[in-house]
Write a protein that holds these residues in place. Structure first.
Motif, mmCIF file in Angstrom:
data_model
loop_
_atom_site.group_PDB
_atom_site.id
_atom_site.type_symbol
_atom_site.label_atom_id
_atom_site.label_comp_id
_atom_site.label_asym_id
_atom_site.label_seq_id
_atom_site.Cartn_x
_atom_site.Cartn_y
_atom_site.Cartn_z
ATOM 1 N N ALA A 8 0.828 -1.206 0.000
ATOM 2 C CA ALA A 8 0.000 0.000 0.000
ATOM 3 C C ALA A 8 0.866 1.261 0.000
ATOM 4 O O ALA A 8 0.556 2.240 -0.682
ATOM 5 C CB ALA A 8 -0.930 0.000 1.207
ATOM 6 N N GLU A 9 1.938 1.236 0.753
ATOM 7 C CA GLU A 9 2.868 2.375 0.773
ATOM 8 C C GLU A 9 3.521 2.578 -0.595
ATOM 9 O O GLU A 9 3.677 3.704 -1.064
ATOM 10 C CB GLU A 9 3.960 2.151 1.821
ATOM 11 C CG GLU A 9 3.477 2.251 3.249
ATOM 12 C CD GLU A 9 3.289 3.684 3.692
ATOM 13 O OE1 GLU A 9 3.866 4.601 3.082
ATOM 14 O OE2 GLU A 9 2.561 3.879 4.670
ATOM 15 N N LEU A 10 3.900 1.474 -1.227
ATOM 16 C CA LEU A 10 4.541 1.555 -2.532
ATOM 17 C C LEU A 10 3.592 2.113 -3.583
ATOM 18 O O LEU A 10 3.967 2.973 -4.379
ATOM 19 C CB LEU A 10 5.045 0.179 -2.936
ATOM 20 C CG LEU A 10 5.934 0.099 -4.157
ATOM 21 C CD1 LEU A 10 7.187 0.936 -3.953
ATOM 22 C CD2 LEU A 10 6.301 -1.341 -4.432
ATOM 23 N N ILE A 11 2.358 1.653 -3.579
ATOM 24 C CA ILE A 11 1.366 2.159 -4.526
ATOM 25 C C ILE A 11 1.093 3.634 -4.272
ATOM 26 O O ILE A 11 1.003 4.437 -5.212
ATOM 27 C CB ILE A 11 0.071 1.326 -4.448
ATOM 28 C CG1 ILE A 11 0.325 -0.069 -4.989
ATOM 29 C CG2 ILE A 11 -1.062 1.993 -5.210
ATOM 30 C CD1 ILE A 11 -0.801 -1.044 -4.750
ATOM 31 N N ALA A 12 0.986 4.023 -3.011
ATOM 32 C CA ALA A 12 0.767 5.431 -2.676
ATOM 33 C C ALA A 12 1.945 6.287 -3.150
ATOM 34 O O ALA A 12 1.746 7.404 -3.644
ATOM 35 C CB ALA A 12 0.561 5.583 -1.180
ATOM 36 N N PHE A 13 3.168 5.775 -3.015
ATOM 37 C CA PHE A 13 4.346 6.508 -3.475
ATOM 38 C C PHE A 13 4.313 6.710 -4.983
ATOM 39 O O PHE A 13 4.571 7.810 -5.478
ATOM 40 C CB PHE A 13 5.617 5.761 -3.070
ATOM 41 C CG PHE A 13 6.872 6.354 -3.636
ATOM 42 C CD1 PHE A 13 7.467 7.449 -3.021
ATOM 43 C CD2 PHE A 13 7.448 5.837 -4.784
ATOM 44 C CE1 PHE A 13 8.616 8.013 -3.546
ATOM 45 C CE2 PHE A 13 8.591 6.386 -5.316
ATOM 46 C CZ PHE A 13 9.178 7.484 -4.689
ATOM 47 N N VAL A 14 4.005 5.628 -5.719
ATOM 48 C CA VAL A 14 3.986 5.704 -7.182
ATOM 49 C C VAL A 14 2.941 6.712 -7.648
ATOM 50 O O VAL A 14 3.194 7.523 -8.543
ATOM 51 C CB VAL A 14 3.735 4.309 -7.793
ATOM 52 C CG1 VAL A 14 3.426 4.406 -9.266
ATOM 53 C CG2 VAL A 14 4.932 3.406 -7.563
ATOM 54 N N VAL A 15 1.769 6.694 -7.025
ATOM 55 C CA VAL A 15 0.704 7.610 -7.427
ATOM 56 C C VAL A 15 1.036 9.048 -7.032
ATOM 57 O O VAL A 15 0.855 9.982 -7.823
ATOM 58 C CB VAL A 15 -0.639 7.161 -6.809
ATOM 59 C CG1 VAL A 15 -1.712 8.199 -7.032
ATOM 60 C CG2 VAL A 15 -1.061 5.823 -7.396
ATOM 61 N N ALA A 16 1.550 9.239 -5.822
ATOM 62 C CA ALA A 16 1.823 10.585 -5.328
ATOM 63 C C ALA A 16 2.938 11.272 -6.128
ATOM 64 O O ALA A 16 2.868 12.468 -6.394
ATOM 65 C CB ALA A 16 2.195 10.539 -3.853
ATOM 66 N N HIS A 17 3.951 10.500 -6.500
ATOM 67 C CA HIS A 17 5.093 11.080 -7.200
ATOM 68 C C HIS A 17 5.014 10.913 -8.708
ATOM 69 O O HIS A 17 5.969 11.255 -9.413
ATOM 70 C CB HIS A 17 6.395 10.469 -6.686
ATOM 71 C CG HIS A 17 6.676 10.828 -5.255
ATOM 72 N ND1 HIS A 17 7.157 12.049 -4.884
ATOM 73 C CD2 HIS A 17 6.516 10.124 -4.114
ATOM 74 C CE1 HIS A 17 7.305 12.088 -3.582
ATOM 75 N NE2 HIS A 17 6.904 10.921 -3.081
ATOM 76 N N LYS A 18 3.899 10.360 -9.175
ATOM 77 C CA LYS A 18 3.697 10.128 -10.608
ATOM 78 C C LYS A 18 4.877 9.380 -11.211
ATOM 79 O O LYS A 18 5.356 9.692 -12.298
ATOM 80 C CB LYS A 18 3.433 11.427 -11.336
ATOM 81 C CG LYS A 18 2.132 12.085 -10.953
ATOM 82 C CD LYS A 18 1.909 13.354 -11.740
ATOM 83 C CE LYS A 18 0.583 14.004 -11.456
ATOM 84 N NZ LYS A 18 0.224 14.210 -10.083
#
Length: 51
Positions: A8-18
């Protein structure tokens, strides 16, 4: 603050930082991990026939 899983953290990082270019790398690493895990089980002969 609720704890989130690594995924979940990894997915949030990818989405947040595009950082969408990381998705293919993560998919390849995930598939390699699955092959390594399945290589030590009863499914190994079936995996070896793929290659």
């Amino acid at each position: 603050m609720a704890r989130r899983s690594f995924l979940a953290e990894l997915i949030a990082f990818v989405v947040a930082h595009k950082a969408y270019m990381l998705i293919p790398i993560l998919v390849v690493l995930l598939l390699a991990g699955v092959l390594i895990i399945l290589g030590g089980t009863q499914a190994a002969p079936f995996i070896y026939t793929i290659f």
